[in-house]
Scaffold this active site. Sequence first.
Site, PDB file in Angstrom:
ATOM      1  N   SER A  15     -82.556  15.937 -18.030  1.00 29.13           N
ATOM      2  CA  SER A  15     -81.573  16.831 -18.938  1.00 29.13           C
ATOM      3  C   SER A  15     -81.502  16.934 -20.307  1.00 29.13           C
ATOM      4  CB  SER A  15     -80.141  15.963 -18.407  1.00 29.13           C
ATOM      5  OG  SER A  15     -79.170  16.463 -19.073  1.00 29.13           O
ATOM      6  N   THR A  62     -75.876  20.016 -11.537  1.00 30.97           N
ATOM      7  CA  THR A  62     -77.345  20.718 -11.272  1.00 30.97           C
ATOM      8  C   THR A  62     -77.819  19.995  -9.734  1.00 30.97           C
ATOM      9  OG1 THR A  62     -79.386  20.591 -12.349  1.00 30.97           O
ATOM     10  CG2 THR A  62     -78.283  18.404 -12.406  1.00 30.97           C
ATOM     11  N   LYS A  66     -74.773  22.106  -6.533  1.00 30.54           N
ATOM     12  CA  LYS A  66     -74.046  23.257  -7.010  1.00 30.54           C
ATOM     13  C   LYS A  66     -73.403  23.882  -5.652  1.00 30.54           C
ATOM     14  CE  LYS A  66     -77.130  24.351 -10.820  1.00 30.54           C
ATOM     15  NZ  LYS A  66     -77.804  25.300 -11.270  1.00 30.54           N
ATOM     16  N   ASN A  87     -71.861  25.740 -11.248  1.00 28.01           N
ATOM     17  CA  ASN A  87     -72.642  24.779 -12.259  1.00 28.01           C
ATOM     18  C   ASN A  87     -71.403  24.168 -13.303  1.00 28.01           C
ATOM     19  OD1 ASN A  87     -72.321  27.033 -13.989  1.00 28.01           O
ATOM     20  ND2 ASN A  87     -74.471  26.702 -14.880  1.00 28.01           N
ATOM     21  N   ASP A 102     -75.086  30.338 -14.820  1.00 37.39           N
ATOM     22  CA  ASP A 102     -76.235  30.597 -14.919  1.00 37.39           C
ATOM     23  C   ASP A 102     -76.405  32.140 -14.958  1.00 37.39           C
ATOM     24  OD1 ASP A 102     -77.315  27.925 -14.691  1.00 37.39           O
ATOM     25  OD2 ASP A 102     -77.360  27.964 -12.614  1.00 37.39           O
ATOM     26  N   ALA A 130     -80.348  28.784  -8.159  1.00 38.27           N
ATOM     27  CA  ALA A 130     -80.605  29.615  -9.091  1.00 38.27           C
ATOM     28  C   ALA A 130     -81.013  31.082  -8.766  1.00 38.27           C
ATOM     29  CB  ALA A 130     -81.698  29.116  -9.976  1.00 38.27           C
TER      30      ALA A 130
END
Length: 251
Positions: A15, A62, A66, A87, A102, A130
């Site tokens: 992270s 994360t 999500k 997120n 994102d 993503a």
Amino acid sequence: LIHHLALIGKSLGHSFSKKYFEDFFSARGDKESTYRLIELDDIQGWKEKSLSVYNLTGFNVTIPYKKEIFNLCDDCTQEALLTQSVNTVKITKGKWLGTNTDLLGFDTALQNFIPHEFAQKAAILGDGGAAQAAKVVLKNRGIPFITIKRSHPNNEFDWREWLENRDTYRLIVNTTPVGMYPFVDQTIPFPFDLLTEKHFLFDMIYNPSKTLFLSLGEKHNAKIKNGQEMLIKQAEAAWNFWNSDQMQPTI
Ligand code: NAP
């Protein structure tokens, strides 16, 4: 405004967020706000704990939560609805308001990468959280795309569509975690040798800064970009969301 923030996920060794927000608090002379990393084996009981144990005002999410967090939110933005994933959560009066920054992160990073008038198509590698953000952004930008994901259980990719139209599918976006630290010698088995200087390779991974996917693309003259700018922009957007009265961040 004092913030008690956190990042939740399964494994947070990689992270960047804690340092980013702590540096941010210091730069503002804010000694009271906090940002902690919370690894969760599952999200059972997290809604109660976020309030009663951690007293959070908001949190980031994360891999792999999500989608589950999206389902637990009391209300959410259009960005969250479009991607069915969240997120960033703002906690107001015990209610969870979710968004997905994102989208804005990827949109900005993409805008600074491809030409202004990009009349080409895109191939998205992977189809997780993503990838959903990438799809919404590409759709908004009028860039047609295909999604290429591995098959189960063979773990194979079907490159035929890309191979047949590779001169039009000039943007390739890796949304899989393959090649992320510590597995830096791994890559999606993309047909790299068919890339040219006309192709644009975007990897959402930011650690390492140049994945094997990007180095092999570069070797074949493609233009490359990593996930660093996306990362910064999504964090800035999360900060704005936590500080805004209104729920809707604009993309
Ligand atoms: P996710 O929801 O778990 O989705 C991962 C996708 O990658 C799935 O389609 C998965 O396929 C595929 N995949 C996983 N392992 C694979 C393998 N060994 N071979 C082929 N495909 C594989 O994860 P995510 O939230 O989308 O995140 C994906 C990556 O994007 C991570 O590296 C993350 O750090 C990065 N990311 C970066 C930013 C940024 O700001 N730069 C923002 C968001 C995400 P299956 O469904 O078949 O498992």
